[in-house]
Design an enzyme around this catalytic site. Sequence first.
Site, PDB file in Angstrom:
ATOM      1  N   LYS A 149       0.841  -1.195   0.000  1.00  0.00           N
ATOM      2  CA  LYS A 149       0.000   0.000   0.000  1.00  0.00           C
ATOM      3  C   LYS A 149       0.882   1.254   0.000  1.00  0.00           C
ATOM      4  O   LYS A 149       1.411   1.658   1.036  1.00  0.00           O
ATOM      5  CB  LYS A 149      -0.923   0.043   1.230  1.00  0.00           C
ATOM      6  CG  LYS A 149      -2.049   1.049   0.994  1.00  0.00           C
ATOM      7  CD  LYS A 149      -2.521   1.765   2.226  1.00  0.00           C
ATOM      8  CE  LYS A 149      -1.799   3.020   2.567  1.00  0.00           C
ATOM      9  NZ  LYS A 149      -1.869   4.129   1.601  1.00  0.00           N
ATOM     10  N   GLU A 185       9.479   1.726  10.663  1.00  0.00           N
ATOM     11  CA  GLU A 185      10.551   2.670  10.288  1.00  0.00           C
ATOM     12  C   GLU A 185       9.920   4.051  10.300  1.00  0.00           C
ATOM     13  O   GLU A 185       9.135   4.382   9.406  1.00  0.00           O
ATOM     14  CB  GLU A 185      11.057   2.361   8.869  1.00  0.00           C
ATOM     15  CG  GLU A 185      11.568   0.959   8.655  1.00  0.00           C
ATOM     16  CD  GLU A 185      13.012   0.791   9.081  1.00  0.00           C
ATOM     17  OE1 GLU A 185      13.598   1.755   9.603  1.00  0.00           O
ATOM     18  OE2 GLU A 185      13.533  -0.316   8.901  1.00  0.00           O
ATOM     19  N   CYS A 209      13.713  10.799   5.972  1.00  0.00           N
ATOM     20  CA  CYS A 209      13.629  10.439   7.395  1.00  0.00           C
ATOM     21  C   CYS A 209      14.954  10.666   8.091  1.00  0.00           C
ATOM     22  O   CYS A 209      15.009  11.010   9.250  1.00  0.00           O
ATOM     23  CB  CYS A 209      13.191   8.987   7.537  1.00  0.00           C
ATOM     24  SG  CYS A 209      14.250   7.836   6.651  1.00  0.00           S
ATOM     25  N   GLU A 263      10.038  16.715  13.999  1.00  0.00           N
ATOM     26  CA  GLU A 263      10.448  16.484  12.613  1.00  0.00           C
ATOM     27  C   GLU A 263       9.709  17.467  11.697  1.00  0.00           C
ATOM     28  O   GLU A 263       8.487  17.567  11.767  1.00  0.00           O
ATOM     29  CB  GLU A 263      10.090  15.046  12.202  1.00  0.00           C
ATOM     30  CG  GLU A 263      10.541  14.711  10.796  1.00  0.00           C
ATOM     31  CD  GLU A 263      10.124  13.310  10.360  1.00  0.00           C
ATOM     32  OE1 GLU A 263       8.928  12.964  10.496  1.00  0.00           O
ATOM     33  OE2 GLU A 263      10.991  12.569   9.862  1.00  0.00           O
TER      34      GLU A 263
END
Length: 497
Positions: free
Chosen positions: A180, A255, A289, A390
């Site tokens: 997905k 992750e 990331c 972040e």
Amino acid sequence: MSHKTYDLPDGRLFVGGEWETGSGAEIVSTFSHDGSENRRLSGASRDDGERAIARAIAAQADPAWRDLLPHQRARYLTRIADGIEANIDRISFIQTRDTGKTRGETTALAMSAAGTFRYFAAVVETADEDLTTRRGDHLTMSVHEPIGLVAAITPWNSPIASDAQKVAPALAAGNAVLLKPSSWSPLVSLELARIIEEAGLPKGLFSVLPGAGREIGNLLVEHPAIGRVSFTGGTETGRRIGEQAGRKLMPVSLELGGKSPTIVFSDCDMDQAIAGVLFGIFSSSGQSCIAGSRLFVERAIYDDFVARLVAATEKLVVGSPFDPATQVAPLIGFEHREAVEAYIALAREEGGEILTGGKRPSGPGFDSGAYLEPTIVAGLANDSRTCREEIFGPVLVVLPFDDEADVIAQSNDNDYGLACGIWTTDFPRAWRVARAIQAGTVWINTYKQFSISTPFGGDAASGMGREKGRAGLRAYQRQKGIYHGLSEAPLPWARLS
Ligand code: NAD
């Protein structure tokens, strides 16, 4: 890189080996350089997902797949790698349209995806089972078997590479895989489906189901037939999936996000460090990331280093992802740019000084795209929200530090634990700091380099589990102990006469 253009995937989904129009919510893929529409498609609904799962169950249990030996499964992966390599330019084109990333970067991502399939072909063909040390009158073995159905849920920032990182080991391990991708970048995963179909993988073993996370993503996590979820994405989503997996007692790898520190000691090679810091934060427009988004510079060189860094940042070429000179391309889209801009506003509110950037570039070629200037912010405390959270965009915060102990404490004073960069010519110090930092990956005198042979993953709010490396295959298998009795006499416990 060529200047050829290619047809984009037609928008049908790959549902258990059949190309079908989705029946879920509409997805509009746009090219963030100019806002033009790439493709309008219907995403996967729960019904589409149920159909894909039913086909995957049948295909995975079929002896044509179930009984293949590892080296035979490896052949499919090698053919998929060949297919990707034969289509590098097309994949790069599609992914650049889908994500706005430069052609140079999407070419590298496609090549890395091919390398990932090749690597796991080699791993599965050479992975030994264990004959464990005998401690009784039986042979003892530890063997690995497929889990069955695996769901791979991926984000929008590097789709072909993160898809391959999950799909290759999961297929190598003998599973069926339901992928997905994010609704913001559905097209390149559908292209991967075409290549996998062409490689002759038996129908039903692979599906690509772009669609809403809360609908199709949630179905894949909750469905009893799915035995493992491999997720890459934001921490909030990962936490939720982890909770659902816990209730099902299902293995899951997560992750997640990062706010990775880069540490520059005064004895570093300055040119190398500046080049590394710039690449670490501003390549991929910071949408990575592992972006080195928190920079700590030793006080003795702080002013000089930051001045040179700002000057070098201002020389970066911001432009169209199709221009080979471009270093900083647009963000994935307008909504995401607004989220990043909200952080720049927050940095100002928190008392930060914008040393460079902080606004949209203007002029022809920029005005209709999701562009944002590379931005450096100074003057914030490490516990400000701008330094803790972040941002996932081209925004770097810089902070001074006094000594080794101070920078270790500041680096680790953050919820995330994904990556870290260290710039120094003092080898013992590099080693000490690398071991003291909370991070799944540490780069010393380099940054954002990857090898499929080296396990990757995060700690704390950056997730759990590791991908890549030889052990990456085993994450998609169940381990079973087998005791094979050797004695011809009955076990002594029962009274048979
Ligand atoms: P996201 O969490 O919003 O979405 C990731 C995927 O999860 C998408 O496919 C989304 O549709 C799906 N999803 C959303 N809600 C779901 C639900 N309830 N159930 C199941 N699936 C659901 O993340 P994003 O915005 O697409 O990606 C950016 C994030 O990904 C950043 O935080 C970045 O750091 C992280 N990321 C991590 C790594 C890594 O390896 N650690 C790599 C790339 C990106």
